[in-house]
Design an enzyme around this catalytic site. Structure first.
Site, PDB file in Angstrom:
ATOM      1  CB  SER A   1       9.597  80.000 -56.959  1.00 55.98           C
ATOM      2  OG  SER A   1      10.497  79.657 -57.985  1.00 55.98           O
TER       3      SER A   1
ATOM      4  CG  HIS B   1      14.573  79.732 -55.030  1.00 59.24           C
ATOM      5  ND1 HIS B   1      14.122  80.976 -55.426  1.00 59.24           N
ATOM      6  CD2 HIS B   1      13.722  78.821 -55.612  1.00 59.24           C
ATOM      7  CE1 HIS B   1      13.062  80.831 -56.220  1.00 59.24           C
ATOM      8  NE2 HIS B   1      12.805  79.538 -56.340  1.00 59.24           N
TER       9      HIS B   1
END
Length: 252
Positions: free
Chosen positions: A82, A231
């Site tokens: 991320s 994610h």
């Protein structure tokens, strides 16, 4: 930057995402330390690292290179999830001779829309001085419509103080820097070293529309999708994620 170092061999630096700390990629570090010198970092404004006013990707890349210089690493492989993936990408673009291999987990070199307003609201409104225990903090997060998994992750930054609880992360600094964190500068550079993008099959962080942006900046890119993950792919299917990353940095 605050860091943890283990293992021996070629250097690998693991960089966590927004609101995280160096323990986020600990399982991957354990997997790699048999063959590599593994450095897990607390990104600036996170964990035990210094609080800073500016968190743009140029300065964050500089902080990675400064740590490499401090540790005597002429180069290293970078693995980032991320926001950490953006830091790794920026470092590779700005200092390509310093980066042997690049692994980017579920993020693209693009500017994202704001998607953490609810999280900031929950964190900022936490009654830190009145909290009795973590269970009460978790109840607060859920009352602000934060799902259990995300709440548990965020509360890893909650720490006891003399006056109740506090955040290890610099929450005010992160909110101030948030426009820079979701942004992506125009570098006008390419990184031609070995590069792997790993995305979660159920995640919307890396979509087909971003393919051109990725290839233009990282022309020697390979891509993998881990189905059944979002994610948080490195936590949801850790053994698969760790194997993919280890295979790539060992063999390419």
């Amino acid at each position: 930057m605050h860091y943890n170092i283990s293992g021996q061999g070629p250097a690998v630096i693991l960089i966590h995402g927004l609101f995280g700390d160096l323990d986020n990629l600990k399982a991957l570090g354990k997997e790699l330390e048999q063959n590599f010198t593994v450095v897990r970092v607390d990104v600036l404004n996170h964990g035990l690292s210094p609080k800073v006013a500016t968190m743009d990707y140029i300065s964050l890349a500089q902080s990675v290179v400064q740590l490499m210089d401090k540790l005597g690493f002429p180069d290293a492989s970078l693995i980032g999830h991320s926001m950490g993936g953006k830091i790794a990408m920026a470092t590779a673009l700005l200092y390509p001779s310093k980066v042997n291999k690049l692994v980017v987990a579920d993020i693209a070199p693009v500017t994202y829309p704001s998607r953490h307003d609810k999280v900031f609201s929950a964190l900022e409104s936490m009654p830190l001085t009145e909290l009795k225990d973590r269970r009460q903090a978790l109840t607060h997060m859920k009352a602000h419509d934060i799902d259990d998994g995300t709440a548990q992750f965020l509360l890893k930054s909650l720490t006891r103080t003399e006056h109740g609880f506090g955040w290890k992360m610099n929450l005010a600094g992160l909110k101030q820097s948030y426009p820079d964190i979701i942004a992506w500068p125009t570098f006008d550079k390419t990184y031609t070293g070995p590069c792997l993008f790993v995305r979660g099959g159920d995640s919307d962080y890396v979509v087909a529309d971003y393919r051109q942006c990725i290839v233009e900046q990282f022309p020697n890119v390979k891509a993998k999708t881990i189905e059944g993950t979002g994610h948080w792919l490195h936590a949801q299917k850790a053994s698969i994620f760790n194997r993919i990353v280890k295979d790539f940095i060992t063999t390419h």
